[in-house]
Motif scaffolding. Structure first.
Motif, PDB file in Angstrom:
ATOM      1  N   VAL A   6     -26.160  42.571  77.096  1.00 49.56           N
ATOM      2  CA  VAL A   6     -26.573  42.636  78.495  1.00 49.56           C
ATOM      3  C   VAL A   6     -27.725  41.696  78.856  1.00 49.56           C
ATOM      4  O   VAL A   6     -27.713  41.066  79.911  1.00 49.56           O
ATOM      5  CB  VAL A   6     -26.899  44.111  78.870  1.00 49.56           C
ATOM      6  N   SER A   7     -28.694  41.538  77.986  1.00 48.48           N
ATOM      7  CA  SER A   7     -29.886  40.782  78.360  1.00 48.48           C
ATOM      8  C   SER A   7     -29.731  39.265  78.235  1.00 48.48           C
ATOM      9  O   SER A   7     -30.614  38.522  78.610  1.00 48.48           O
ATOM     10  CB  SER A   7     -31.055  41.244  77.493  1.00 48.48           C
ATOM     11  N   LYS A   8     -28.596  38.794  77.716  1.00 47.85           N
ATOM     12  CA  LYS A   8     -28.469  37.349  77.472  1.00 47.85           C
ATOM     13  C   LYS A   8     -27.448  36.685  78.391  1.00 47.85           C
ATOM     14  O   LYS A   8     -26.684  37.358  79.059  1.00 47.85           O
ATOM     15  CB  LYS A   8     -28.076  37.135  76.002  1.00 47.85           C
ATOM     16  N   LYS A   9     -27.477  35.347  78.362  1.00 48.42           N
ATOM     17  CA  LYS A   9     -26.529  34.607  79.210  1.00 48.42           C
ATOM     18  C   LYS A   9     -25.268  34.286  78.412  1.00 48.42           C
ATOM     19  O   LYS A   9     -25.342  33.806  77.279  1.00 48.42           O
ATOM     20  CB  LYS A   9     -27.185  33.310  79.657  1.00 48.42           C
ATOM     21  N   TRP A  10     -24.098  34.547  79.031  1.00 46.65           N
ATOM     22  CA  TRP A  10     -22.827  34.364  78.320  1.00 46.65           C
ATOM     23  C   TRP A  10     -21.851  33.539  79.141  1.00 46.65           C
ATOM     24  O   TRP A  10     -21.853  33.610  80.365  1.00 46.65           O
ATOM     25  CB  TRP A  10     -22.186  35.724  78.030  1.00 46.65           C
ATOM     26  N   ILE A  11     -21.020  32.819  78.425  1.00 47.51           N
ATOM     27  CA  ILE A  11     -19.871  32.179  79.072  1.00 47.51           C
ATOM     28  C   ILE A  11     -18.749  33.197  78.967  1.00 47.51           C
ATOM     29  O   ILE A  11     -18.522  33.745  77.885  1.00 47.51           O
ATOM     30  CB  ILE A  11     -19.440  30.884  78.332  1.00 47.51           C
ATOM     31  N   VAL A  12     -18.047  33.486  80.074  1.00 48.20           N
ATOM     32  CA  VAL A  12     -16.907  34.399  80.002  1.00 48.20           C
ATOM     33  C   VAL A  12     -15.642  33.588  80.265  1.00 48.20           C
ATOM     34  O   VAL A  12     -15.548  32.884  81.285  1.00 48.20           O
ATOM     35  CB  VAL A  12     -17.005  35.544  81.044  1.00 48.20           C
ATOM     36  N   ALA A  13     -14.703  33.669  79.333  1.00 47.14           N
ATOM     37  CA  ALA A  13     -13.436  32.937  79.481  1.00 47.14           C
ATOM     38  C   ALA A  13     -12.511  33.797  80.334  1.00 47.14           C
ATOM     39  O   ALA A  13     -12.108  34.876  79.912  1.00 47.14           O
ATOM     40  CB  ALA A  13     -12.823  32.684  78.107  1.00 47.14           C
ATOM     41  N   VAL A  14     -12.188  33.311  81.529  1.00 38.28           N
ATOM     42  CA  VAL A  14     -11.370  34.131  82.425  1.00 38.28           C
ATOM     43  C   VAL A  14     -10.119  33.356  82.835  1.00 38.28           C
ATOM     44  O   VAL A  14     -10.196  32.292  83.460  1.00 38.28           O
ATOM     45  CB  VAL A  14     -12.176  34.556  83.679  1.00 38.28           C
ATOM     46  N   SER A  15      -8.966  33.902  82.474  1.00 38.21           N
ATOM     47  CA  SER A  15      -7.700  33.239  82.798  1.00 38.21           C
ATOM     48  C   SER A  15      -7.146  33.728  84.138  1.00 38.21           C
ATOM     49  O   SER A  15      -6.336  33.057  84.749  1.00 38.21           O
ATOM     50  CB  SER A  15      -6.684  33.530  81.697  1.00 38.21           C
ATOM     51  N   GLY A  16      -7.588  34.914  84.553  1.00 41.05           N
ATOM     52  CA  GLY A  16      -7.047  35.520  85.776  1.00 41.05           C
ATOM     53  C   GLY A  16      -6.139  36.696  85.440  1.00 41.05           C
ATOM     54  O   GLY A  16      -5.707  37.441  86.309  1.00 41.05           O
ATOM     55  N   GLY A  17      -5.861  36.892  84.162  1.00 42.77           N
ATOM     56  CA  GLY A  17      -5.039  38.040  83.723  1.00 42.77           C
ATOM     57  C   GLY A  17      -5.873  39.317  83.756  1.00 42.77           C
ATOM     58  O   GLY A  17      -7.104  39.262  83.881  1.00 42.77           O
ATOM     59  N   PRO A  18      -5.200  40.481  83.625  1.00 46.74           N
ATOM     60  CA  PRO A  18      -5.923  41.758  83.737  1.00 46.74           C
ATOM     61  C   PRO A  18      -7.001  41.944  82.668  1.00 46.74           C
ATOM     62  O   PRO A  18      -8.040  42.557  82.948  1.00 46.74           O
ATOM     63  CB  PRO A  18      -4.825  42.802  83.575  1.00 46.74           C
ATOM     64  N   ASP A  19      -6.784  41.384  81.454  1.00 44.35           N
ATOM     65  CA  ASP A  19      -7.773  41.564  80.389  1.00 44.35           C
ATOM     66  C   ASP A  19      -9.081  40.844  80.716  1.00 44.35           C
ATOM     67  O   ASP A  19     -10.153  41.456  80.735  1.00 44.35           O
ATOM     68  CB  ASP A  19      -7.214  41.110  79.032  1.00 44.35           C
ATOM     69  N   SER A  20      -8.965  39.540  81.026  1.00 49.21           N
ATOM     70  CA  SER A  20     -10.210  38.812  81.265  1.00 49.21           C
ATOM     71  C   SER A  20     -10.845  39.167  82.614  1.00 49.21           C
ATOM     72  O   SER A  20     -12.070  39.095  82.765  1.00 49.21           O
ATOM     73  CB  SER A  20     -10.021  37.309  81.104  1.00 49.21           C
ATOM     74  N   MET A  21     -10.014  39.599  83.588  1.00 47.82           N
ATOM     75  CA  MET A  21     -10.603  40.024  84.874  1.00 47.82           C
ATOM     76  C   MET A  21     -11.365  41.349  84.686  1.00 47.82           C
ATOM     77  O   MET A  21     -12.440  41.543  85.259  1.00 47.82           O
ATOM     78  CB  MET A  21      -9.512  40.199  85.957  1.00 47.82           C
TER      79      MET A  21
END
Ligand SMILES: Nc1ncnc2c1ncn2[C@@H]1O[C@H](COP(=O)(O)OP(=O)(O)OP(=O)(O)O)[C@@H](O)[C@H]1O
Length: 405
Positions: A6-21
Motif C-alpha cells: 500500500v505505501s509504495k508506488k507500483w506499475i499495474v499491468a491492465v489489459s482491460g479483462g476482469p482480472d486486471s480491472m
C-alpha cells in the motif's frame, strides 16, 4: 490486498479483462500510488475497445496511464513475441516511474492451468504453478490475486461496478492453454481446486527442499548416504531427478521402478542395475553410471627377457602374499588381463575368489571389471595388484599395460 504494497508506488499491468480491472480497482480502493501500463497490439477488432475501457477508468480516478502500440516485425510465435514486448514495456515504465515493482492480475485459474500444463509436459520448473513473487530482470513482479478464481474476479467487478472487457480470442480453444482453461480448469469444483492447490503446495515444498540437493544431484557420482535421513518418497524423487540429470531414459519409468530401486540402493552395499545405455553401479554408497563398452584386455609376456620396463612387476613384501609375487622363469609366458567370472588367486594356503578379494578391499564395483590380474603359464592367478601398492594400470599402447608399484 497485501498490506506491504500500500505505501509504495507500483506499475499495474491492465489489459482491460476482469482480472486486471479488479486488481486495479482494489489498488484504487486502497488509495495506492499506481501507474497503469497497457499494451494495445491491435491484433483484434476489439483491441481499441479494451484500451478505451482502461482509459475511462483511469480518467475517472485520475490515474496516469501509459500505453504501448507495438508492431510485430517479421513472422514467428505471436504469443511469445507479445510477452517479450509486454514485459520490456512494463520494465521501461517501472524505471521511468521509479516504481517499486509490477502488479499483474494472474489469478487462481491461471495458477492451476499453468500447473496442469507443467504436469502434462512432465516438466520440472523451478516453481510449480505461478509464484506470488518473481523477478523480471531487476523488476519485482507481484501477483496479489492468486487466491481469487476467475469467477471471483468477475464477481468483484460486478459488485464494485467496474467495467471490463472479455478478450474473445481467449474464448476459443485455439491454443492448448485455452483448451485446458475451458475444458478442465473452469469445470473444476471447489473441492477439485482445493485438491490441486494442495498438490501444487506439496510439490513446491518438495521442489524447494530438493533444491538443497541440487549440487549433489548434478554430480556424475551420487553419494546416497547424504539422503539417508530423508523419507523413502523423497529419496525416490531424488533418484528420478538424478536420472534426469544423467539423461537416462529410465528417468520416465514408473513409480514402482524407483520404489524398487530405492529399496535395493539403500539396503545393499554393492549392486548393479542394467540400463538402456549402460549400467548403474552402486558401491559403498556411491551410485555411478558406466557405459556398456567392453573393456576386456589381455597381454601376454612371452619370456623373462621381455619382462622389463616399460612394463614391470616388482617383488614386494606384501603382508598376505597377495599383493606381491615373485615371478620366476618357469611362470612364463605371463598373461596380464582383466578379471573374469570365477577367477581365483593362489594364496599361500589355498585359493581365494577374486571377487572376495575385491570385497575385502572395498574395491568399487565399477573398477573391478578392468582390474588387472597376472596369470602364470598354468593359468593360475599369481598376482592381483593391490590398491595399497599404488598400482597404476593403463594402456600406453593398445594391449600394453604398465603395472607399477
Ligand atoms: N495487453 C496487456 N496490457 C497490459 N497488461 C496485460 C496485457 N495482457 C496481460 N496483461 C497482464 O498480465 C496478466 C496476465 O494476463 P494473461 O493471463 O493474458 O497473460 P498470460 O498469457 O498468462 O502471460 P504472462 O504470464 O506472460 O502475462 C493480466 O492480468 C495483466 O495484469
Amino acid at each position: 490486498m497485501m498490506k506491504e504494497l500500500v505505501s509504495k508506488k507500483w506499475i499495474v499491468a491492465v489489459s482491460g479483462g476482469p482480472d486486471s480491472m479488479a486488481l486495479l480497482d482494489m489498488c484504487v480502493q486502497e488509495k495506492m500510488n499506481v501507474v497503469v501500463a497497457h499494451v494495445n497490439y491491435h491484433k483484434r477488432n476489439t483491441a481499441d475497445r479494451d484500451e478505451k475501457c482502461v482509459k475511462e477508468y483511469c480518467e475517472k480516478y485520475q490515474i496516469k496511464m501509459i500505453v504501448l502500440h507495438p508492431k510485430q516485425t517479421g513472422k514467428g510465435n505471436f504469443q511469445a513475441w507479445a510477452r517479450d514486448v509486454r514485459y520490456d514495456f512494463f520494465m521501461k515504465c517501472y524505471k521511468e516511474e521509479n516504481a517499486q515493482g509490477l502488479l499483474v492480475g494472474h489469478h487462481q485459474d491461471d495458477l492451476i492451468e499453468t500447473y496442469l500444463f507443467q504436469k502434462e509436459r512432465k516438466s520440472i520448473p523451478s516453481h510449480y504453478g505461478i509464484a506470488q513473487i518473481s523477478m523480471y530482470k531487476e523488476m519485482e513482479i507481484i501477483r496479489p490475486l492468486l487466491n481469487m478464481s476467475k469467477q471471483d474476479c468477475i464477481a468483484y467487478c460486478h459488485t464494485h461496478d467496474v467495467s471490463y472487457k472479455i478478450d474473445e480470442s481467449n474464448l476459443t480453444n485455439h491454443y492448448t492453454r485455452n483448451k485446458l482453461r475451458h475444458e478442465i480448469v473452469e469445470k473444476m469444483t471447489h473441492e477439485d481446486r482445493i485438491c490441486v492447490l494442495q498438490e501444487i503446495e506439496e510439490r513446491n515444498k518438495e521442489r524447494y527442499r530438493m533444491k538443497q540437493y541440487e549440487g549433489l544431484l548434478s554430480k556424475a557420482q551420487l553419494d546416497i548416504s547424504t539422503l539417508s535421513h530423508e523419507s523413502k518418497e523423497f529419496r525416490m524423487n531424488c533418484l528420478r531427478q538424478w536420472f534426469r540429470n544423467q539423461n537416462l531414459r529410465e528417468a520416465n519409468n514408473s513409480k514402482d521402478y524407483f520404489e524398487q530401486l530405492e529399496t535395493v540402493l539403500w539396503s545393499r552395499n554393492n549392486y548393479e542395475v542394467e540400463l538402456s545405455n549402460g549400467k548403474l553401479i552402486v558401491s559403498q554408497g556411491i551410485c555411478e553410471i558406466v557405459g556398456n563398452e567392453d573393456k576386456e584386455y589381455e597381454v601376454v609376456i612371452q619370456s623373462i627377457q621381455d619382462f622389463k620396463s616399460p612394463y614391470f612387476i616388482v617383488e614386494t613384501t606384501g603382508s598376505m602374499g597377495v599383493n606381491a609375487c615373485t615371478v620366476k622363469e618357469i611362470d612364463f609366458p605371463l598373461t596380464i588381463r582383466n578379471v573374469r567370472q570365477g577367477d581365483a588367486i593362489q594364496l599361500r594356503f589355498g585359493t581365494k575368489k577374486i571377487n572376495r578379494w575385491f570385497i575385502d578391499r572395498k574395491i568399487p564395483l565399477k573398477d573391478r571389471k578392468s582390474w588387472p590380474i597376472v596369470l602364470n603359464c598354468n593359468n593360475e592367478v599369481i598376482l592381483v595388484p593391490g590398491i595399497g601398492c599404488n598400482v597404476e594400470h593403463y594402456s600406453i599402447k593398445p594391449n600394453l599395460f604398465v603395472l607399477k608399484y
